[in-house]
Design an enzyme around this catalytic site. Structure first.
Site, PDB file in Angstrom:
ATOM      1  N   ARG A   1      -5.491  -4.969  62.747  1.00 58.21           N
ATOM      2  CA  ARG A   1      -6.710  -5.356  62.039  1.00 58.21           C
ATOM      3  C   ARG A   1      -6.806  -6.878  61.965  1.00 58.21           C
ATOM      4  O   ARG A   1      -5.820  -7.590  62.098  1.00 58.21           O
ATOM      5  CB  ARG A   1      -6.704  -4.768  60.618  1.00 58.21           C
ATOM      6  CG  ARG A   1      -6.593  -3.247  60.573  1.00 58.21           C
ATOM      7  CD  ARG A   1      -7.760  -2.541  61.146  1.00 58.21           C
ATOM      8  NE  ARG A   1      -8.903  -2.711  60.249  1.00 58.21           N
ATOM      9  CZ  ARG A   1     -10.091  -2.244  60.498  1.00 58.21           C
ATOM     10  NH1 ARG A   1     -10.338  -1.598  61.609  1.00 58.21           N
ATOM     11  NH2 ARG A   1     -11.067  -2.439  59.656  1.00 58.21           N
ATOM     12  N   CYS A   2      -8.023  -7.344  61.725  1.00 57.26           N
ATOM     13  CA  CYS A   2      -8.316  -8.758  61.575  1.00 57.26           C
ATOM     14  C   CYS A   2      -7.369  -9.372  60.543  1.00 57.26           C
ATOM     15  O   CYS A   2      -7.138  -8.759  59.507  1.00 57.26           O
ATOM     16  CB  CYS A   2      -9.771  -8.901  61.123  1.00 57.26           C
ATOM     17  SG  CYS A   2     -10.303 -10.590  60.884  1.00 57.26           S
ATOM     18  N   PRO A   3      -6.795 -10.498  60.842  1.00 56.99           N
ATOM     19  CA  PRO A   3      -7.022 -11.436  61.940  1.00 56.99           C
ATOM     20  C   PRO A   3      -6.020 -11.312  63.085  1.00 56.99           C
ATOM     21  O   PRO A   3      -5.954 -12.169  63.958  1.00 56.99           O
ATOM     22  CB  PRO A   3      -6.848 -12.791  61.247  1.00 56.99           C
ATOM     23  CG  PRO A   3      -5.724 -12.544  60.285  1.00 56.99           C
ATOM     24  CD  PRO A   3      -5.961 -11.119  59.786  1.00 56.99           C
TER      25      PRO A   3
ATOM     26  N   ASP B   1     -10.194  -2.886  66.543  1.00 56.34           N
ATOM     27  CA  ASP B   1     -10.820  -3.466  65.356  1.00 56.34           C
ATOM     28  C   ASP B   1     -12.219  -3.955  65.719  1.00 56.34           C
ATOM     29  O   ASP B   1     -12.366  -4.834  66.574  1.00 56.34           O
ATOM     30  CB  ASP B   1      -9.974  -4.626  64.849  1.00 56.34           C
ATOM     31  CG  ASP B   1     -10.529  -5.267  63.589  1.00 56.34           C
ATOM     32  OD1 ASP B   1     -11.553  -4.778  63.053  1.00 56.34           O
ATOM     33  OD2 ASP B   1      -9.946  -6.260  63.139  1.00 56.34           O
TER      34      ASP B   1
END
Length: 102
Positions: free
Chosen positions: A12-14, A39
């Site tokens: 997932r981000c980042p 993502d």
């Protein structure tokens, strides 16, 4: 054809952008990297990273489970990057975002 493949699926981000930056760190200008990500933010975050760093966003391809997309190119990477086998997996939904380093 991408020179380096960064497999960030499931992250997932980042983290997809962090993996991209780590893989790009010591690569020469003109190198293409493709980030595989599940993502949805990566399809926007990677082009934004390119703009901030002066690199070129070559393109984004959506990948759907069960399809044989443009992602399976046989690219091989080092460090955080994945292998050609990772790109050939058909059971994932997400995006392949390609950048060219300046």
């Amino acid at each position: 054809m991408s020179d380096t493949l960064v497999d960030a699926r499931g992250l997932r981000c980042p983290l997809p952008v962090i993996r991209l930056a780590a893989a790009a760190k010591d690569l020469p200008a003109g190198t293409e990297l493709t980030v595989l990500s599940t993502d949805p933010a990566a399809r926007h975050d990677v082009p934004a990273w390119c703009r901030m760093r002066g690199h070129e966003h070559v393109g984004t391809t959506e990948h759907r489970a069960g399809s044989r997309g443009d992602v399976d190119r046989g690219a091989v990477g080092g460090g955080e990057a994945g292998t050609a086998g990772a790109a050939g997996d058909e059971d994932w939904d997400g995006w392949a975002v390609t950048v060219r380093l300046a």
